[in-house]
Design a protein around this motif. Structure first.
Motif, mmCIF file in Angstrom:
data_model
loop_
_atom_site.group_PDB
_atom_site.id
_atom_site.type_symbol
_atom_site.label_atom_id
_atom_site.label_comp_id
_atom_site.label_asym_id
_atom_site.label_seq_id
_atom_site.Cartn_x
_atom_site.Cartn_y
_atom_site.Cartn_z
ATOM 1 N N ARG A 84 0.830 -1.201 0.000
ATOM 2 C CA ARG A 84 0.000 0.000 0.000
ATOM 3 C C ARG A 84 0.869 1.258 0.000
ATOM 4 N NH1 ARG A 84 -3.095 2.896 4.216
ATOM 5 N NH2 ARG A 84 -1.916 4.554 3.204
ATOM 6 N N GLY A 85 0.289 2.361 -0.434
ATOM 7 C CA GLY A 85 0.983 3.646 -0.386
ATOM 8 C C GLY A 85 0.142 4.667 -1.136
ATOM 9 N N GLY A 86 0.000 5.840 -0.552
ATOM 10 C CA GLY A 86 -0.832 6.866 -1.173
ATOM 11 C C GLY A 86 -0.016 7.838 -2.005
ATOM 12 N N ALA A 87 -0.466 8.061 -3.250
ATOM 13 C CA ALA A 87 0.131 9.099 -4.096
ATOM 14 C C ALA A 87 -0.762 10.345 -4.049
ATOM 15 C CB ALA A 87 0.270 8.592 -5.519
ATOM 16 N N TYR A 88 -2.032 10.134 -3.737
ATOM 17 C CA TYR A 88 -2.991 11.235 -3.572
ATOM 18 C C TYR A 88 -3.513 11.121 -2.144
ATOM 19 C CZ TYR A 88 -2.749 11.301 -8.637
ATOM 20 O OH TYR A 88 -2.295 11.367 -9.930
ATOM 21 N N LYS A 89 -3.259 12.123 -1.325
ATOM 22 C CA LYS A 89 -3.577 12.028 0.099
ATOM 23 C C LYS A 89 -4.705 12.970 0.511
ATOM 24 C CE LYS A 89 -2.013 9.780 2.536
ATOM 25 N NZ LYS A 89 -2.383 8.355 2.761
ATOM 26 N N PRO A 90 -5.701 12.450 1.189
ATOM 27 C CA PRO A 90 -6.763 13.314 1.716
ATOM 28 C C PRO A 90 -6.295 13.923 3.036
ATOM 29 C CG PRO A 90 -7.241 10.999 2.208
ATOM 30 C CD PRO A 90 -5.894 11.046 1.547
ATOM 31 N N ARG A 91 -5.881 15.166 3.022
ATOM 32 C CA ARG A 91 -5.354 15.789 4.234
ATOM 33 C C ARG A 91 -6.362 16.768 4.825
ATOM 34 N NH1 ARG A 91 0.039 15.238 4.762
ATOM 35 N NH2 ARG A 91 -0.458 15.396 6.989
ATOM 36 N N THR A 92 -6.427 16.797 6.142
ATOM 37 C CA THR A 92 -7.373 17.686 6.809
ATOM 38 C C THR A 92 -7.096 19.144 6.439
ATOM 39 O OG1 THR A 92 -7.583 16.102 8.598
ATOM 40 C CG2 THR A 92 -8.286 18.360 9.064
ATOM 41 N N SER A 93 -5.825 19.500 6.412
ATOM 42 C CA SER A 93 -5.470 20.876 6.039
ATOM 43 C C SER A 93 -5.104 20.943 4.553
ATOM 44 C CB SER A 93 -4.267 21.359 6.855
ATOM 45 O OG SER A 93 -3.741 22.539 6.258
ATOM 46 N N PRO A 94 -5.664 21.908 3.836
ATOM 47 C CA PRO A 94 -5.305 22.048 2.421
ATOM 48 C C PRO A 94 -3.860 22.508 2.231
ATOM 49 C CG PRO A 94 -6.684 23.893 3.106
ATOM 50 C CD PRO A 94 -6.646 22.926 4.271
ATOM 51 N N TYR A 95 -3.222 22.927 3.320
ATOM 52 C CA TYR A 95 -1.826 23.391 3.245
ATOM 53 C C TYR A 95 -0.842 22.264 3.539
ATOM 54 C CZ TYR A 95 -4.464 27.664 3.379
ATOM 55 O OH TYR A 95 -5.377 28.621 3.092
ATOM 56 N N ALA A 96 -1.357 21.088 4.006
ATOM 57 C CA ALA A 96 -0.481 19.953 4.287
ATOM 58 C C ALA A 96 -0.102 19.255 2.971
ATOM 59 C CB ALA A 96 -1.193 18.969 5.215
ATOM 60 N N PHE A 97 0.981 18.488 3.003
ATOM 61 C CA PHE A 97 1.458 17.720 1.841
ATOM 62 C C PHE A 97 0.305 16.894 1.248
ATOM 63 C CE2 PHE A 97 3.507 13.664 0.384
ATOM 64 C CZ PHE A 97 4.200 14.191 -0.695
ATOM 65 N N GLN A 98 0.079 17.046 -0.039
ATOM 66 C CA GLN A 98 -1.086 16.411 -0.678
ATOM 67 C C GLN A 98 -0.728 15.127 -1.439
ATOM 68 O OE1 GLN A 98 -4.423 18.107 -0.577
ATOM 69 N NE2 GLN A 98 -3.298 19.044 1.121
ATOM 70 N N GLY A 99 0.534 14.712 -1.366
ATOM 71 C CA GLY A 99 0.950 13.506 -2.080
ATOM 72 C C GLY A 99 1.764 13.859 -3.317
#
Ligand code: PEP
Ligand code: MN
Length: 279
Positions: free
Chosen positions: A64-79
């Motif tokens: 497993r591993g995410g290339a597209y990440k659902p982050r709570t903050s839009p300023y956090a790393f998005q993948g």
């Protein structure tokens, strides 16, 4: 043959229509247990390949591993996006492990399909019905994570959106729900495992990592999940969790993974299951 559940189904109707598909092919390998392991997010070539080698050597059945990440903050790393998908393809090529990776936006579906053996629909997108229909039409296997505050009926209805498109390769995933408890990240609802298995023939996977939120809880929850009859576990692993871009505190260390995997395998054996890829 899958029969689609009515949107207003009562509990009895769910029992009647979703359950007990006697079709021989519907669930070919009921004794298989999938150990799906890898980092929360794809960060670098070194991180991905080191983790893939470690979990492969320890007997994991999928990566497993995410290339597209659902982050709570839009300023956090998005993948890393397409670059992350490329690294997952390299890990797959190198280890032979099938890939589980998240799709958040239908526009990324063609790129994700290039590498994914199982598309993950994250908890936050469990009720994104157009996304579910789109992955349903793709024919690719889909792992649907239970929403943070979703009932089991809502989870099954999400699965129905995929099944309705003629795609029967659906895995359900319990990953912890919101309760009044604040001592850990989410409350892992292990009761959901036998209940879902009463209600449906679909494989049920447990994610102890996001439920726990911290490493020390991951193994006991994993053993309990295997013993309660889950069809697999999806767990986060990182070579240097303290340096991880996201979910560091809950990621197992690659150097501790082999011992962990051996104990999970034993717990799965107690429930009569053997390690095998989920698809
Ligand atoms: C994940 O698997 O990395 C993830 C974001 O999970 P969830 O959607 O369950 O929070
Ligand atoms: Mn994560």
């Amino acid at each position: 043959m899958m029969i689609v559940m009515k949107p207003s189904a009562t509990e009895d109707e769910i029992q009647a229509v979703v359950t007990r598909i006697e079709d021989a092919g519907a669930r070919a390998h009921p004794v298989n247990f999938a150990l799906i392991a890898g980092p929360c997010t794809v960060e670098s070539r070194d991180q991905v390949l080191t983790t893939a080698d470690a979990v492969n050597a320890a007997g994991a059945t999928m990566f497993r591993g995410g290339a597209y990440k659902p982050r709570t903050s839009p300023y956090a790393f998005q993948g890393l996006g397409v670059e992350g998908l490329r690294l997952l393809a390299e890990a797959k090529e190198r280890t032979g492990l099938p890939i589980v990776t998240e799709l958040m936006d239908a526009r990324d579906l063609p790129a994700v399909l290039e590498v994914a053996d199982v598309i993950q629909i994250g908890a936050r997108n469990m009720q994104n019905y157009s996304l579910l229909s789109e992955v349903g039409r793709s024919g690719c296997a889909v792992l649907i994570k239970r929403g943070l505050s979703s009932t089991l009926e809502e989870l099954l209805m999400a699965a129905e959106y995929v099944l309705k498109e003629g795609n029967e390769n659906v895995l359900l995933c319990e990953r912890g729900i919101r309760t009044f408890e604040t001592a850990y990240r989410f409350t892992l609802d292990l009761t959901a495992v036998p209940v879902l298995k009463e209600l449906t023939h679909l494989p049920v996977i447990v994610d102890p990592s996001h439920a726990a939120g911290r490493r020390a809880l991951v193994e006991p929850l994993s053993l309990a999940a295997a013993a309660v009859g889950a069809d697999g576990i999806i767990v986060e692993v990182h070579p240097e969790p303290d340096e991880a871009i996201c979910d560091g505190p809950q990621q197992l260390r690659t150097d501790a993974f082999a011992d962990y995997a051996a104990r999970v395998e034993q717990a799965a054996a107690v429930a009569g299951k053997i390690l095998h890829a989920a698809v």
